[in-house]
Design an enzyme around this catalytic site. Structure first.
Site, PDB file in Angstrom:
ATOM      1  N   HIS A 142      60.492  46.084  50.269  1.00  0.00           N
ATOM      2  CA  HIS A 142      59.670  46.071  49.050  1.00  0.00           C
ATOM      3  C   HIS A 142      60.618  45.998  47.855  1.00  0.00           C
ATOM      4  O   HIS A 142      61.700  46.602  47.892  1.00  0.00           O
ATOM      5  CB  HIS A 142      58.900  47.397  48.903  1.00  0.00           C
ATOM      6  N   ASP A 173      60.490  47.685  45.282  1.00  0.00           N
ATOM      7  CA  ASP A 173      60.784  49.030  44.760  1.00  0.00           C
ATOM      8  C   ASP A 173      61.851  49.779  45.567  1.00  0.00           C
ATOM      9  O   ASP A 173      62.210  50.902  45.237  1.00  0.00           O
ATOM     10  CB  ASP A 173      59.502  49.867  44.618  1.00  0.00           C
ATOM     11  N   CYS A 193      57.409  55.194  45.491  1.00  0.00           N
ATOM     12  CA  CYS A 193      56.180  54.694  46.137  1.00  0.00           C
ATOM     13  C   CYS A 193      55.155  55.781  46.414  1.00  0.00           C
ATOM     14  O   CYS A 193      54.079  55.491  46.920  1.00  0.00           O
ATOM     15  CB  CYS A 193      56.490  53.876  47.374  1.00  0.00           C
TER      16      CYS A 193
HETATM   17  N1  LIG Z   1      56.528  50.944  48.100  1.00  0.00           N
HETATM   18  C1  LIG Z   1      57.093  51.432  49.168  1.00  0.00           C
HETATM   19  N2  LIG Z   1      58.356  51.189  49.368  1.00  0.00           N
HETATM   20  N3  LIG Z   1      56.341  52.084  50.024  1.00  0.00           N
HETATM   21  C2  LIG Z   1      56.750  52.686  51.223  1.00  0.00           C
HETATM   22  C3  LIG Z   1      55.813  52.331  52.310  1.00  0.00           C
HETATM   23  C4  LIG Z   1      56.196  52.933  53.621  1.00  0.00           C
HETATM   24  C5  LIG Z   1      55.269  52.569  54.735  1.00  0.00           C
HETATM   25  N4  LIG Z   1      55.601  53.263  55.933  1.00  0.00           N
HETATM   26  C6  LIG Z   1      55.284  51.084  54.970  1.00  0.00           C
HETATM   27  O1  LIG Z   1      56.147  50.586  55.652  1.00  0.00           O
HETATM   28  O2  LIG Z   1      54.445  50.353  54.506  1.00  0.00           O
END
Ligand SMILES: NC(=[NH2+])NCCC[C@H](N)C(=O)O
Length: 302
Positions: free
Chosen positions: A199, A201, A295
């Site tokens: 991601h 972020d 997140c």
């Molecule tokens: N915006 C983020 N980095 N969110 C973390 C999400 C973690 C979640 N287990 C996924 O893989 O989707």
């Protein structure tokens, strides 16, 4: 500013500077989803491997509460939504939507199309909450967009109407054509190239108008050129802190205070040298799932 183009993928396409862009208010509220049903139940990113069933629920609850308290202590109103059984990742509420405030003050939100099958139902749960909040709800056309994971991949430039959009793992570049059109905002599209930084972020943290914290190896050369073209100060995290401590998944909700996972010694020194106040939190239980400070919340406008 008159837009010649809405999606920018290379630095030589840039036809504006940050000061040409319209101002956007800083969000004053935060949404957080309680971690009651948080767990690692499946593996959809490399960080989750080896952690299925290994979350310490009590510890997760404590970590979450400290973070929620910090937003309140810094003057943010925190909306706390109950988690839902069968949605262990709903606590990462940066992902199911992208909220926005229009030039006339109208609040809008684009609902995500989650990439992972396991997370798709979270979007309806979050949408139901927005319906109680007087937000205009927008949906992407599923004929045109296969996936878009909200503020996990789409991050507002601090105080400006400019969106930074990551693509490659959880969101596709086509999403940004739609997002740009729906919100009438230019988008800088950055390709993500390392699946540990799946991601935006996880490798890009907007700190203030002139400063960004990044993990450079998660981007292409062209992506880094775009970042350097629009930010005067680019702070870089080391691979250890970015990958193991999620240093870049920090949050700077007011352009001054940075909330970050504990122990990011190198990044914290760089942040302090640049004039930011650093506040450390333990988010180890959430790192097992591939997420940290940024997140675990959604920023909202009132
Ligand atoms: N915006 C983020 N980095 N969110 C973390 C999400 C973690 C979640 N287990 C996924 O893989 O989707």
């Amino acid at each position: 500013m008159t837009k010649k183009q809405s999606i920018y993928t290379s630095a030589d396409q840039l036809d504006f500077t940050i000061s040409d862009l319209q101002a956007m208010p800083v969000p004053s509220e935060v949404l957080m989803v309680k971690p009651t049903y948080f767990d690692v139940e499946y593996v959809i990113n490399p960080h989750m491997k080896g952690h299925v069933g290994r979350v310490d629920k009590m510890q997760a609850q404590n970590e979450w509460e400290h973070l929620a308290d910090a937003y309140e202590e810094h003057g943010f109103r925190v909306h706390m939504l109950d988690g839902m059984r069968g949605m262990p990742d709903m606590v990462f509420c940066a992902n199911q939507s992208l909220p926005f405030i229009d030039t006339d003050g109208t609040r809008k939100v684009i609902m995500s199309i989650m990439h992972a099958e396991q997370r798709k139902k979270e979007v309806d749960a979050i949408e139901a909450w927005y319906r109680t909040q007087d937000y205009e709800i927008l949906h992407l056309d599923p004929e045109k967009v296969s996936d878009f994971e909200g503020m996990g991949d789409a991050i507002w430039h601090f105080r400006r109407r400019l969106l930074w959009g990551g693509y490659g793992f959880r969101s596709s570049i086509e999403a940004y054509e739609e997002v740009s059109r729906l919100l009438d905002t230019p988008v800088i599209a950055l390709e993500l190239v390392d699946d540990k930084f799946y991601h935006l972020d996880t490798c890009f943290c907007s700190l203030d108008e002139k400063t960004v914290l990044v993990y450079p190896d998660a981007f292409t050369n062209e992506g880094m050129k775009l970042i350097h073209a629009l930010y005067k100060n680019v702070i870089e995290a080391t691979s250890y802190e970015a990958e193991k401590l999620f240093a870049v998944n920090a949050a700077c909700p007011d352009g001054k205070n940075v909330f970050i996972q504990q122990g990011c010694t190198d990044v914290n020194k760089k942040l302090r040298d640049a004039g930011f106040a650093v506040h450390e939190f333990s988010t180890y239980e959430f790192i097992k799932s591939g997420g940290s400070v940024f997140c675990m919340k959604m920023m909202l406008w009132r």
